[in-house]
Design an enzyme around this catalytic site. Structure first.
Site, PDB file in Angstrom:
ATOM      1  N   HIS A 131       0.816  -1.217   0.000  1.00  0.00           N
ATOM      2  CA  HIS A 131       0.000   0.000   0.000  1.00  0.00           C
ATOM      3  C   HIS A 131       0.852   1.270   0.000  1.00  0.00           C
ATOM      4  O   HIS A 131       0.327   2.366  -0.228  1.00  0.00           O
ATOM      5  CB  HIS A 131      -1.000   0.000   1.159  1.00  0.00           C
ATOM      6  CG  HIS A 131      -0.424   0.268   2.513  1.00  0.00           C
ATOM      7  ND1 HIS A 131      -0.190  -0.724   3.437  1.00  0.00           N
ATOM      8  CD2 HIS A 131      -0.040   1.423   3.110  1.00  0.00           C
ATOM      9  CE1 HIS A 131       0.296  -0.188   4.541  1.00  0.00           C
ATOM     10  NE2 HIS A 131       0.396   1.117   4.367  1.00  0.00           N
ATOM     11  N   ASP A 162       0.025  -7.657   1.368  1.00  0.00           N
ATOM     12  CA  ASP A 162       0.424  -6.252   1.464  1.00  0.00           C
ATOM     13  C   ASP A 162       1.946  -6.105   1.495  1.00  0.00           C
ATOM     14  O   ASP A 162       2.493  -5.347   2.300  1.00  0.00           O
ATOM     15  CB  ASP A 162      -0.194  -5.576   2.686  1.00  0.00           C
ATOM     16  CG  ASP A 162      -0.172  -4.045   2.573  1.00  0.00           C
ATOM     17  OD1 ASP A 162       0.043  -3.541   1.455  1.00  0.00           O
ATOM     18  OD2 ASP A 162      -0.363  -3.372   3.593  1.00  0.00           O
ATOM     19  N   GLY A 179       3.344   6.615   7.872  1.00  0.00           N
ATOM     20  CA  GLY A 179       4.696   6.783   7.364  1.00  0.00           C
ATOM     21  C   GLY A 179       5.625   5.694   7.850  1.00  0.00           C
ATOM     22  O   GLY A 179       6.673   5.443   7.259  1.00  0.00           O
ATOM     23  N   ASN A 180       5.240   5.014   8.960  1.00  0.00           N
ATOM     24  CA  ASN A 180       6.002   3.858   9.428  1.00  0.00           C
ATOM     25  C   ASN A 180       5.712   2.617   8.591  1.00  0.00           C
ATOM     26  O   ASN A 180       6.434   1.609   8.696  1.00  0.00           O
ATOM     27  CB  ASN A 180       5.675   3.538  10.886  1.00  0.00           C
ATOM     28  CG  ASN A 180       6.504   4.336  11.877  1.00  0.00           C
ATOM     29  OD1 ASN A 180       5.979   5.220  12.543  1.00  0.00           O
ATOM     30  ND2 ASN A 180       7.787   4.031  11.973  1.00  0.00           N
ATOM     31  N   SER A 181       4.655   2.648   7.795  1.00  0.00           N
ATOM     32  CA  SER A 181       4.275   1.483   7.001  1.00  0.00           C
ATOM     33  C   SER A 181       5.443   0.986   6.165  1.00  0.00           C
ATOM     34  O   SER A 181       6.089   1.760   5.458  1.00  0.00           O
ATOM     35  CB  SER A 181       3.104   1.822   6.069  1.00  0.00           C
ATOM     36  OG  SER A 181       1.911   1.956   6.779  1.00  0.00           O
ATOM     37  N   GLY A 183     -13.540 -21.424  -1.276  1.00  0.00           N
ATOM     38  CA  GLY A 183     -14.764 -20.913  -1.880  1.00  0.00           C
ATOM     39  C   GLY A 183     -15.936 -20.895  -0.928  1.00  0.00           C
ATOM     40  O   GLY A 183     -17.049 -21.277  -1.294  1.00  0.00           O
ATOM     41  N   VAL A 184     -15.681 -20.444   0.309  1.00  0.00           N
ATOM     42  CA  VAL A 184     -16.750 -20.346   1.302  1.00  0.00           C
ATOM     43  C   VAL A 184     -16.707 -18.983   1.970  1.00  0.00           C
ATOM     44  O   VAL A 184     -15.664 -18.338   2.046  1.00  0.00           O
ATOM     45  CB  VAL A 184     -16.623 -21.447   2.396  1.00  0.00           C
ATOM     46  CG1 VAL A 184     -16.887 -22.813   1.818  1.00  0.00           C
ATOM     47  CG2 VAL A 184     -15.262 -21.392   3.067  1.00  0.00           C
TER      48      VAL A 184
END
Length: 512
Positions: A126, A162, A235-237, A293-294
């Site tokens: 992200h 991510d 910003g720490n991401s 698929g549940v």
């Protein structure tokens, strides 16, 4: 590690004094003692106590932590009436493409860390691809702690975990750090976070591991984090979370905050999850994950009360996708999955996490409960669709979509116990709700806004298909299940509810 000084003389003195007090009071041999009894604490307190400073550790690690900024081009509509009935009229007056979309420049900031001498950088997806935008990435700039800037290329990214991997455009040799073993992290361990909160440049914070394998309830394939109270902000991401050996045991990813700033609850992707994915992205390999698929819901206190099951164990199957691995194996809505591939299902070990860490094509044993009986099925996993495809498959339960309808008669017991007025299905109701006339269900005519049914989202016009797995084609059938649950001293009733043509879901409604 260079010189590290420790302060523990005072701590030892206090412990010795406490031990003396313990000897005075005395405890029988073999008796249970307090968790912080001095005789126990003398064995478990770190030999050297808490570090007096993180300065030496920080000086060694900080050169490998970088700032990441991006330049993006975002498409914007050049139509002030976009999304209104006048949109076409405005476009028609522009002529010669005058209403064509325009673009504007956007930027994003985050952190990352170098994992190899040739300049391979790890960050969050992200950071370079912000969610909920139509931005096209144009440039990535990596800034070292000494202020040197380099352009970087995107090597690979994975939205589900991510994670993203970059390569600095340079032949220089860079300082780097290594992944550690997050599986050995324990609650209470010291950690250090280094990053660039709010674009302030290299910032160091410290704290402890607050929880391991924390499930934040987002329901993704990798909803499993290390929780820390080390201060983490925007910003720490993408920045690293280090243990006291200087190993990266987590990648700072998100915070829980009502204000947008740190309140001491931060989440990091564990290294044991991140490292294998990073290696595949670095090698240009496709990330493939298993798929059932549940649609699932955890067995919370209300579900457990309605089913007479232990809390926090298993997940309830809400929906089964047509022609999915789950449907081909025989899973049905209402099944309770208690074990997958030999692992017990719990909030820390969810079905999604377990399956996502298996390869497509794997034959996986699934243990479940159906109508109180334990069954064992074998599922051949499929390939998990992309996050965008999964989102498009999900049909929302839209409370604003219901048309008004006249309330009908109900039973006083149902109204008292569930907070609902219900009516039998008839041709007029079926037409108003847009469902087949032969639908076997009772219709919610009104909802007491002070009831648990209202808190769970039930609305007028919803269909109740079953109660505690028993069909409810009539008001009398629903009443029978309410009485049965009351006689069995159940605290909740499991309803299967459908809104218009959306897939039915299960809701556990507390009885009053």
């Amino acid at each position: 590690m260079n010189k590290v000084r420790y302060v523990y003389g005072l701590t030892s003195a206090l412990l010795v004094g406490g031990a003396a007090m313990s000897l005075i009071t005395g405890s029988p041999l073999g008796a249970q003692v307090a968790q912080n009894d001095d005789a126990v604490m003398n064995r478990v307190v770190p030999v050297a106590g808490a570090p007096a400073s993180f300065a030496d550790l920080t000086a060694q690690l900080a050169p490998a932590v970088v700032n990441i900024s991006t330049r993006q081009r975002v498409e914007v509509a050049n139509n002030p009436f976009a999304g209104t009935p006048f949109a076409d009229l405005f476009n028609g007056r522009q002529g010669n493409g005058g209403g064509a979309p325009q673009t504007r420049e956007a930027q994003s900031l985050g952190s990352g860390f170098i994992i190899s001498a040739d300049g391979i950088v790890v960050t969050n997806n992200h950071v370079i691809s912000p969610p909920d935008t139509r931005a096209k990435l144009e440039a990535i700039t990596v800034t070292l702690p000494d202020g040197t800037e380099y352009e970087a290329d995107l090597v690979g990214s994975d939205a589900a975990s991510d994670l993203a991997v970059l390569k600095i455009r340079s032949n220089k040799t860079f300082p780097f750090v290594k992944f550690g073993d997050s599986s050995s992290a324990r609650v209470g361990d010291w950690v250090v976070a280094i990053g660039n909160p709010f674009g302030l440049g290299g910032t160091v914070t410290s704290g402890i591991i607050s929880a391991v394998y924390r499930n934040t309830g987002q329901g993704g394939a990798y909803d499993r984090y290390l929780q820390t109270d080390a201060s983490i902000n925007r910003g720490n991401s993408g920045g690293p979370l280090f243990d006291m050996r200087g190993n990266v045991i987590g990648i700072n990813n998100a915070i829980f905050s009502p204000s947008g700033g740190s309140v001491g609850i931060g989440f990091a992707i564990p290294a044991e999850i991140a490292a294998p994915i990073v290696e595949k992205l670095r090698a240009g390999q496709e990330i493939q994950r298993g798929y059932l698929g549940v649609g699932l819901a955890p067995i919370d206190e209300d579900f457990a009360a309605s089913l007479g099951l232990p809390k926090r164990r298993g997940e309830l199957v809400q929906t089964v996708q047509d022609d999915s691995p789950a449907s081909r194996a025989g899973l049905k809505p209402g099944d309770i999955v208690v074990k997958v591939n030999g692992k017990d299902i719990s909030p820390e070990q969810t079905v999604s996490f377990t399956v996502a860490n298996l390869q497509p094509g794997a034959k996986v044993p699934v243990e479940l409960l159906r109508d109180g009986e334990r069954l064992n099925l074998t599922v051949t996993l499929g390939k998990r669709p992309s996050e965008a495809e999964l989102q498009s498959q999900t049909q929302t339960f839209d409370p604003e979509a219901d048309e008004p309808m006249a309330p009908g008669t109900s039973d006083a017991t149902i109204e008292q116990k569930l907070g609902l007025q219900v009516m039998p299905m008839n041709a007029a109701a079926a037409r108003a709700l847009g469902v087949p006339a032969d639908t076997k269900a009772v219709v919610v005519a009104a909802v007491d806004q002070n009831s648990d049914a209202a808190r769970k989202g039930l609305q007028r016009g919803d269909l109740i298909l079953s109660a505690n797995y028993q069909p409810t084609p009539t008001v009398e059938a629903l009443l029978a299940q309410v009485r049965a649950a009351t006689d069995a001293k159940r605290e909740a009733l499991l309803l299967r509810v459908q809104r218009r043509n959306n897939p039915p879901i299960f809701l556990a409604i507390r009885l009053r």
